[in-house]
Design a protein around this motif. Structure first.
Motif, PDB file in Angstrom:
ATOM      1  N   GLN A  71       0.682  -1.338  -0.098  1.00 36.84           N
ATOM      2  CA  GLN A  71       0.008  -0.192  -0.114  1.00 36.84           C
ATOM      3  C   GLN A  71       0.927   1.315   0.247  1.00 36.84           C
ATOM      4  O   GLN A  71       0.653   2.487  -0.626  1.00 36.84           O
ATOM      5  N   ILE A  72       1.886   1.948   1.476  1.00 42.33           N
ATOM      6  CA  ILE A  72       3.014   2.074   0.969  1.00 42.33           C
ATOM      7  C   ILE A  72       3.379   2.451  -0.541  1.00 42.33           C
ATOM      8  O   ILE A  72       3.990   3.698  -0.974  1.00 42.33           O
ATOM      9  N   ARG A  73       3.913   1.350  -1.563  1.00 43.09           N
ATOM     10  CA  ARG A  73       4.587   1.827  -2.303  1.00 43.09           C
ATOM     11  C   ARG A  73       3.553   2.422  -3.726  1.00 43.09           C
ATOM     12  O   ARG A  73       3.641   2.641  -5.012  1.00 43.09           O
ATOM     13  N   SER A  74       2.254   1.454  -3.041  1.00 45.98           N
ATOM     14  CA  SER A  74       1.496   1.980  -4.790  1.00 45.98           C
ATOM     15  C   SER A  74       1.218   3.956  -4.015  1.00 45.98           C
ATOM     16  O   SER A  74       0.295   4.136  -5.133  1.00 45.98           O
ATOM     17  N   TYR A  75       1.525   4.439  -3.485  1.00 43.87           N
ATOM     18  CA  TYR A  75       0.993   5.300  -2.880  1.00 43.87           C
ATOM     19  C   TYR A  75       2.215   6.418  -3.239  1.00 43.87           C
ATOM     20  O   TYR A  75       2.509   7.380  -3.886  1.00 43.87           O
ATOM     21  N   GLY A  76       3.479   5.778  -3.984  1.00 38.20           N
ATOM     22  CA  GLY A  76       4.258   6.033  -4.337  1.00 38.20           C
ATOM     23  C   GLY A  76       5.626   6.399  -3.761  1.00 38.20           C
ATOM     24  O   GLY A  76       6.691   7.392  -3.724  1.00 38.20           O
ATOM     25  N   TYR A  77       5.883   5.874  -2.190  1.00 37.67           N
ATOM     26  CA  TYR A  77       7.123   6.234  -1.344  1.00 37.67           C
ATOM     27  C   TYR A  77       8.055   5.746  -1.530  1.00 37.67           C
ATOM     28  O   TYR A  77       7.272   4.233  -1.820  1.00 37.67           O
ATOM     29  N   ASP A  78       8.913   5.813  -0.904  1.00 41.60           N
ATOM     30  CA  ASP A  78      10.200   4.797  -0.996  1.00 41.60           C
ATOM     31  C   ASP A  78       9.922   4.133   0.057  1.00 41.60           C
ATOM     32  O   ASP A  78       9.761   5.091   1.326  1.00 41.60           O
ATOM     33  N   ILE A  79      10.489   2.953   0.511  1.00 41.45           N
ATOM     34  CA  ILE A  79       9.829   1.903   1.505  1.00 41.45           C
ATOM     35  C   ILE A  79      11.567   2.276   2.912  1.00 41.45           C
ATOM     36  O   ILE A  79      11.436   2.532   4.076  1.00 41.45           O
ATOM     37  N   ASN A  80      12.403   3.355   2.384  1.00 46.50           N
ATOM     38  CA  ASN A  80      13.654   4.014   3.002  1.00 46.50           C
ATOM     39  C   ASN A  80      13.693   5.111   3.431  1.00 46.50           C
ATOM     40  O   ASN A  80      14.721   5.661   3.884  1.00 46.50           O
ATOM     41  N   GLY A  81      12.346   5.567   2.981  1.00 42.92           N
ATOM     42  CA  GLY A  81      12.371   7.160   3.810  1.00 42.92           C
ATOM     43  C   GLY A  81      11.235   7.449   4.610  1.00 42.92           C
ATOM     44  O   GLY A  81      12.073   6.662   5.782  1.00 42.92           O
ATOM     45  N   ASP A  82      11.925   9.309   5.366  1.00 43.16           N
ATOM     46  CA  ASP A  82      11.389   8.795   6.700  1.00 43.16           C
ATOM     47  C   ASP A  82      10.071   9.942   6.776  1.00 43.16           C
ATOM     48  O   ASP A  82       9.722  10.538   6.325  1.00 43.16           O
ATOM     49  N   PHE A  83       9.511   8.569   7.284  1.00 45.78           N
ATOM     50  CA  PHE A  83       7.830   9.391   7.442  1.00 45.78           C
ATOM     51  C   PHE A  83       8.338   9.508   8.735  1.00 45.78           C
ATOM     52  O   PHE A  83       9.097   9.977   9.883  1.00 45.78           O
ATOM     53  N   LEU A  84       6.659  10.461   8.987  1.00 44.75           N
ATOM     54  CA  LEU A  84       6.022  11.037   9.795  1.00 44.75           C
ATOM     55  C   LEU A  84       6.150   9.871  10.331  1.00 44.75           C
ATOM     56  O   LEU A  84       5.212   9.326  10.920  1.00 44.75           O
ATOM     57  N   SER A  85       5.307  10.559  11.662  1.00 46.31           N
ATOM     58  CA  SER A  85       5.155  10.637  13.718  1.00 46.31           C
ATOM     59  C   SER A  85       4.356   9.614  12.950  1.00 46.31           C
ATOM     60  O   SER A  85       3.096  10.154  11.928  1.00 46.31           O
ATOM     61  N   ASP A  86       3.636   8.406  13.544  1.00 48.73           N
ATOM     62  CA  ASP A  86       2.374   7.752  13.606  1.00 48.73           C
ATOM     63  C   ASP A  86       0.966   8.812  14.620  1.00 48.73           C
ATOM     64  O   ASP A  86       1.976   9.531  15.835  1.00 48.73           O
ATOM     65  N   THR A  87      -0.245   8.965  13.898  1.00 50.02           N
ATOM     66  CA  THR A  87      -0.886   9.583  14.200  1.00 50.02           C
ATOM     67  C   THR A  87      -1.471   9.227  16.336  1.00 50.02           C
ATOM     68  O   THR A  87      -1.216   7.375  16.916  1.00 50.02           O
ATOM     69  N   PRO A  88      -1.356   9.890  16.885  1.00 53.85           N
ATOM     70  CA  PRO A  88      -0.807   9.522  18.295  1.00 53.85           C
ATOM     71  C   PRO A  88      -2.839   9.451  18.974  1.00 53.85           C
ATOM     72  O   PRO A  88      -4.122   9.952  18.334  1.00 53.85           O
ATOM     73  N   SER A  89      -3.432   8.880  19.839  1.00 55.27           N
ATOM     74  CA  SER A  89      -4.648   8.552  20.499  1.00 55.27           C
ATOM     75  C   SER A  89      -5.344   9.384  20.362  1.00 55.27           C
ATOM     76  O   SER A  89      -5.014  10.450  21.190  1.00 55.27           O
ATOM     77  N   PRO A  90      -6.459   9.783  20.357  1.00 48.02           N
ATOM     78  CA  PRO A  90      -7.451  11.007  20.420  1.00 48.02           C
ATOM     79  C   PRO A  90      -7.537  10.863  21.312  1.00 48.02           C
ATOM     80  O   PRO A  90      -7.742  10.821  22.840  1.00 48.02           O
ATOM     81  N   THR A  91      -7.061  12.892  22.009  1.00 48.83           N
ATOM     82  CA  THR A  91      -6.939  13.353  23.063  1.00 48.83           C
ATOM     83  C   THR A  91      -7.789  14.936  22.591  1.00 48.83           C
ATOM     84  O   THR A  91      -8.731  14.884  22.053  1.00 48.83           O
ATOM     85  N   THR A  92      -7.933  15.547  24.067  1.00 52.95           N
ATOM     86  CA  THR A  92      -9.227  16.900  23.352  1.00 52.95           C
ATOM     87  C   THR A  92      -7.445  18.216  23.043  1.00 52.95           C
ATOM     88  O   THR A  92      -7.809  19.124  22.369  1.00 52.95           O
TER      89      THR A  92
END
Length: 347
Positions: A71-92
């Protein structure tokens, strides 16, 4: 209830015949396909098609990992790239924006600003890297989304205030006069660059800022350690006070006994047996004095273990010194002539 054995045997025979016929049918199907029942069961590893790319044939054990990477390759990203941090748990303090909310926010910002520059087409998914973020949204769009998120979320909790005390004064430093300061600056300028203590003329702004941040973080870590040490000392003192209070309460309860009076009510009075044990009065009887581990009675006060050990050590030292003096007296003394003759014999 009577049990008919013949009927039971017929039922078992019919069941065995059905199982045999079913087994023969399965073997016939496998032979038509060119398979073997034994090898098929031992090498059982089902294959499935990839949900992103049906041309990929996957093993069921590694299908989840492959689908995520595919799925990441289908979006045109490189597997070895610097990805953003994961989405945190929903809070206020967090908010999730769907495409409808993004379109509304960007449309409002575009109408309010005539020089608004748009870049998002309204269909691209959320970027997963910083490069894709800058290429998907323009600077005006990123600012509008940022303002909306700040407005509709609660700020993070404010950190605890602390004071960083920097003591740069060394021992022996004195206040310098204006002339002495000028002399010190002149001498510092005359030195070579490698001997100068501080030189920022050739440092870039990034290096200077990095040093400032490192110094501030070092001081902050030092403040946290001092705070933790202070809390530990206070906790230790509190525990000591609580133990002393418990000990005093137990001692007070042991030194008091209850006795019934004429009305049948129990009253407390100090115990004569416990008080005489710690009494220093010369009239206390010898029978009431406590005994030590060896069964000896203490003289006056309660004889502690440390006092007994020190007394034993003193007595042993006296006995050794007496033995040494007695041995010296019994040993015959030699004259200086005998000593000289012994030396000639040795040579």
């Amino acid at each position: 209830m009577e049990f008919n054995i013949d009927v039971r045997k017929k039922q078992l025979q019919s069941l065995s015949q059905y199982i045999k016929s079913s087994k023969d049918n399965v073997e016939a199907i496998l032979q038509s396909l060119g398979w073997n029942a034994k090898n098929t069961v031992e090498n059982e590893d089902p294959k499935i098609n990839c949900l992103i790319n049906p041309n990929h044939l996957l093993s069921f054990a590694t299908s989840a990992e492959h689908i995520g990477l595919c799925q990441i390759r289908s979006y045109g990203y490189d597997i070895n790239g610097d990805f953003l941090s994961d989405t945190p748990s929903p809070t206020t303090s967090t908010i999730k924006l769907d495409n409808k909310t993004k379109i509304e926010v960007l449309s409002t910002a575009r109408f309010s600003n005539s020089t608004f520059r748009a870049a998002w087409n309204g269909h691209d998914p959320d970027p997963m890297t910083s490069d894709r973020l800058h290429s998907t949204f323009s600077a005006d769009e990123r600012l509008a989304l940022y303002d909306y998120c700040v407005k509709n979320t609660e700020p993070p909790p404010e950190p605890e205030e602390f004071t960083l005390s920097v003591n740069n004064e060394k021992e022996g430093d004195k206040e310098l006069s204006f002339e002495q300061q000028l002399i010190k600056e002149r001498d510092a300028k005359r030195r070579r660059i490698k001997y100068k203590s501080v030189h920022t003329s050739r440092k870039s702004q990034v290096e200077i800022t990095r040093e400032v941040i490192d110094n501030q973080m070092d001081l902050y870590h030092q403040w946290l350690r001092q705070k933790k040490d202070t809390e530990d000392v206070l906790q230790h003192a509190t525990d000591q006070i609580n133990r002393l209070e418990d000990y005093s309460t137990n001692v007070a309860s042991q030194n008091s006994v209850s006795y019934p009076n004429g009305d049948g009510v129990h009253k407390e009075r100090p115990s004569s047996r416990l008080s005489s044990r710690h009494s220093t009065h010369s009239g206390s009887s010898r029978k009431n004095r406590p005994r030590d581990e060896r069964g000896h009675r203490a003289n006056g006060r309660h004889c502690s273990r440390e006092r007994r050990e020190s007394r034993d050590r003193r007595s042993r030292r006296r006995s050794r010194s007496r033995e040494r003096r007695r041995h010296d007296k019994e040993r015959p003394r030699r004259s200086p002539r005998d000593e000289r003759s012994r030396g000639r014999d040795r040579r």
